[in-house]
Design a protein around this motif. Structure first.
Motif, mmCIF file in Angstrom:
data_model
loop_
_atom_site.group_PDB
_atom_site.id
_atom_site.type_symbol
_atom_site.label_atom_id
_atom_site.label_comp_id
_atom_site.label_asym_id
_atom_site.label_seq_id
_atom_site.Cartn_x
_atom_site.Cartn_y
_atom_site.Cartn_z
ATOM 1 N N THR A 190 -10.966 15.885 -0.969
ATOM 2 C CA THR A 190 -11.428 16.662 0.007
ATOM 3 C C THR A 190 -12.235 16.277 0.585
ATOM 4 O OG1 THR A 190 -10.219 18.378 -1.320
ATOM 5 C CG2 THR A 190 -11.481 19.253 0.491
ATOM 6 N N LEU A 191 -11.903 16.231 2.078
ATOM 7 C CA LEU A 191 -13.022 15.715 3.203
ATOM 8 C C LEU A 191 -13.368 16.826 4.115
ATOM 9 C CD1 LEU A 191 -14.784 13.380 4.267
ATOM 10 C CD2 LEU A 191 -12.839 12.720 5.651
ATOM 11 N N ARG A 192 -14.692 17.291 4.121
ATOM 12 C CA ARG A 192 -14.781 18.141 5.106
ATOM 13 C C ARG A 192 -15.740 17.446 6.241
ATOM 14 N NH1 ARG A 192 -13.208 22.729 2.595
ATOM 15 N NH2 ARG A 192 -13.396 22.814 0.363
ATOM 16 N N VAL A 193 -15.145 17.431 7.470
ATOM 17 C CA VAL A 193 -16.044 17.065 8.567
ATOM 18 C C VAL A 193 -16.540 18.000 9.569
ATOM 19 C CG1 VAL A 193 -16.198 15.031 10.360
ATOM 20 C CG2 VAL A 193 -14.873 14.925 8.357
ATOM 21 N N PRO A 194 -17.663 18.494 9.778
ATOM 22 C CA PRO A 194 -17.958 19.671 10.751
ATOM 23 C C PRO A 194 -17.985 19.070 11.884
ATOM 24 C CG PRO A 194 -19.909 18.737 9.509
ATOM 25 C CD PRO A 194 -18.927 17.941 9.102
ATOM 26 N N LYS A 195 -17.958 20.072 12.875
ATOM 27 C CA LYS A 195 -18.036 20.012 14.351
ATOM 28 C C LYS A 195 -19.602 19.633 14.938
ATOM 29 C CE LYS A 195 -14.286 22.842 16.112
ATOM 30 N NZ LYS A 195 -14.168 23.883 16.770
ATOM 31 N N ALA A 196 -19.778 18.874 15.692
ATOM 32 C CA ALA A 196 -21.169 18.524 16.230
ATOM 33 C C ALA A 196 -21.651 19.972 16.862
ATOM 34 C CB ALA A 196 -21.308 17.496 17.119
ATOM 35 N N TYR B 213 0.842 -1.255 0.061
ATOM 36 C CA TYR B 213 0.025 -0.048 -0.041
ATOM 37 C C TYR B 213 0.862 1.269 -0.060
ATOM 38 C CZ TYR B 213 -3.865 -2.889 1.148
ATOM 39 O OH TYR B 213 -4.750 -3.777 1.190
ATOM 40 N N ILE B 214 0.256 2.215 -0.481
ATOM 41 C CA ILE B 214 0.915 3.594 -0.336
ATOM 42 C C ILE B 214 0.344 4.500 0.733
ATOM 43 C CG2 ILE B 214 1.516 5.924 -1.747
ATOM 44 C CD1 ILE B 214 1.611 4.055 -4.281
ATOM 45 N N ARG B 215 1.244 5.035 1.409
ATOM 46 C CA ARG B 215 0.522 6.134 2.396
ATOM 47 C C ARG B 215 0.275 7.307 1.741
ATOM 48 N NH1 ARG B 215 3.066 5.797 8.072
ATOM 49 N NH2 ARG B 215 1.234 7.547 8.203
ATOM 50 N N PRO B 216 -0.988 7.711 1.323
ATOM 51 C CA PRO B 216 -1.031 9.158 0.627
ATOM 52 C C PRO B 216 -0.577 10.161 1.449
ATOM 53 C CG PRO B 216 -3.228 8.224 0.930
ATOM 54 C CD PRO B 216 -2.202 7.241 1.372
ATOM 55 N N ALA B 217 -0.213 11.056 0.740
ATOM 56 C CA ALA B 217 0.309 12.384 1.662
ATOM 57 C C ALA B 217 -0.927 13.218 1.856
ATOM 58 C CB ALA B 217 1.172 13.374 0.745
ATOM 59 N N VAL B 218 -1.093 13.464 3.130
ATOM 60 C CA VAL B 218 -2.421 14.293 3.462
ATOM 61 C C VAL B 218 -2.117 15.567 4.269
ATOM 62 C CG1 VAL B 218 -4.306 13.695 5.430
ATOM 63 C CG2 VAL B 218 -3.509 11.984 4.057
ATOM 64 N N ASN B 219 -2.888 16.317 4.331
ATOM 65 C CA ASN B 219 -2.962 17.651 5.256
ATOM 66 C C ASN B 219 -4.281 17.567 5.714
ATOM 67 O OD1 ASN B 219 -0.593 18.668 4.374
ATOM 68 N ND2 ASN B 219 -1.446 19.640 2.427
ATOM 69 N N ILE B 220 -4.270 18.080 7.136
ATOM 70 C CA ILE B 220 -5.468 18.022 8.095
ATOM 71 C C ILE B 220 -5.677 19.548 8.610
ATOM 72 C CG2 ILE B 220 -6.615 17.172 9.859
ATOM 73 C CD1 ILE B 220 -5.518 14.581 9.170
ATOM 74 N N ILE B 221 -6.585 20.380 8.350
ATOM 75 C CA ILE B 221 -6.460 21.652 8.813
ATOM 76 C C ILE B 221 -7.948 21.726 9.891
ATOM 77 C CG2 ILE B 221 -6.854 23.962 8.463
ATOM 78 C CD1 ILE B 221 -5.431 23.289 5.421
ATOM 79 N N GLU B 222 -7.731 22.320 11.191
ATOM 80 C CA GLU B 222 -8.961 22.528 11.984
ATOM 81 C C GLU B 222 -9.359 23.980 11.758
ATOM 82 O OE1 GLU B 222 -9.806 22.449 16.693
ATOM 83 O OE2 GLU B 222 -7.795 21.612 15.869
ATOM 84 N N THR B 223 -10.547 24.174 11.319
ATOM 85 C CA THR B 223 -11.027 25.309 11.378
ATOM 86 C C THR B 223 -12.122 25.493 12.564
ATOM 87 O OG1 THR B 223 -13.012 24.587 9.789
ATOM 88 C CG2 THR B 223 -10.840 25.264 8.699
ATOM 89 N N GLU B 224 -12.937 26.678 12.381
ATOM 90 C CA GLU B 224 -13.915 26.748 13.545
ATOM 91 C C GLU B 224 -15.041 25.893 13.071
ATOM 92 O OE1 GLU B 224 -14.902 30.851 14.289
ATOM 93 O OE2 GLU B 224 -12.927 31.662 14.549
ATOM 94 N N GLU B 225 -15.191 25.694 12.041
ATOM 95 C CA GLU B 225 -16.389 24.642 11.552
ATOM 96 C C GLU B 225 -16.082 23.229 11.873
ATOM 97 O OE1 GLU B 225 -15.323 27.335 9.343
ATOM 98 O OE2 GLU B 225 -16.607 28.513 10.177
ATOM 99 N N GLY B 226 -14.836 22.842 11.802
ATOM 100 C CA GLY B 226 -14.438 21.520 11.826
ATOM 101 C C GLY B 226 -13.272 20.944 11.217
ATOM 102 N N LEU B 227 -13.113 20.073 10.782
ATOM 103 C CA LEU B 227 -11.816 19.508 10.038
ATOM 104 C C LEU B 227 -11.921 19.411 8.435
ATOM 105 C CD1 LEU B 227 -10.445 16.415 12.181
ATOM 106 C CD2 LEU B 227 -9.853 18.871 12.225
ATOM 107 N N VAL B 228 -10.634 19.922 7.815
ATOM 108 C CA VAL B 228 -10.694 19.826 6.382
ATOM 109 C C VAL B 228 -9.514 19.062 6.072
ATOM 110 C CG1 VAL B 228 -10.366 20.912 4.184
ATOM 111 C CG2 VAL B 228 -11.553 21.789 5.968
ATOM 112 N N LEU B 229 -9.671 17.779 5.468
ATOM 113 C CA LEU B 229 -8.715 16.933 5.148
ATOM 114 C C LEU B 229 -8.385 16.920 3.667
ATOM 115 C CD1 LEU B 229 -7.911 13.498 6.569
ATOM 116 C CD2 LEU B 229 -8.166 13.589 4.284
ATOM 117 N N GLU C 73 -22.023 11.979 10.347
ATOM 118 C CA GLU C 73 -23.204 12.050 9.536
ATOM 119 C C GLU C 73 -23.090 13.212 8.441
ATOM 120 O OE1 GLU C 73 -25.153 9.370 9.443
ATOM 121 O OE2 GLU C 73 -23.899 8.608 11.264
ATOM 122 N N LYS C 74 -22.706 14.143 8.874
ATOM 123 C CA LYS C 74 -22.751 15.451 7.952
ATOM 124 C C LYS C 74 -21.168 15.577 6.944
ATOM 125 C CE LYS C 74 -26.101 18.146 10.446
ATOM 126 N NZ LYS C 74 -26.360 19.380 11.175
#
Length: 132
Positions: free
Chosen positions: A113-119, A27-43, A101-102
């Motif tokens: 690009t994955l956006r996961v909002p805060k509950a 497997y290749i481990r893809p390069a990833v950036n994870i940024i925390e915003t006020e709304e949640g995480l953006v990967l 869920e959102k």
């Protein structure tokens, strides 16, 4: 002292690593950036060559898994090769304070690009102060 960040380390959260099934496939481990915003995480993950139809992104028991099988066959005869094609696989531990869920994912030009909002319960709330 508790860490308040959504991106705190596994050691600080005392999370046990997930046991993986052994496989002969590489497997290749893809390069990833994870940024925390006020709304949640953006990967964002670099997954060139993967097909949108085979891309799998899921969350189970606080573990975010990204996997994408890649076709190992190339048309024609190989004259020279410097890199190997392999499937992508990466896992992250994410906090339960996110609303899985959102979550929304998009895949454009090899970039996921994955956006996961805060509950709602995890978002800071301003309390109005009344005079009188």
């Amino acid at each position: 002292m508790a860490v308040n960040s959504l991106t705190e380390r596994n050691e600080e959260r005392n999370v046990q690593p997930r046991e993986e099934t052994r496989s002969n496939e590489r497997y290749i481990r893809p390069a990833v950036n994870i940024i925390e915003t006020e709304e949640g995480l953006v990967l964002t993950a670099d997954i060139p060559g993967a097909a949108k139809e085979t891309l799998d992104v899921n969350v189970e028991k606080g573990i975010l898994t990204i996997s994408a099988p890649v076709s190992h066959e190339m048309p024609g005869t190989t004259a020279y090769r410097e890199f190997e094609l392999a499937s992508y696989y990466r896992q992250f531990s994410i906090p339960e304070s996110l609303d899985h869920e959102k979550a929304k994912a998009e895949y454009v030009n090899g970039i996921l690009t994955l956006r996961v909002p805060k509950a709602e319960a995890a978002k800071p709330k301003r309390i109005a102060v009344q005079v009188g």
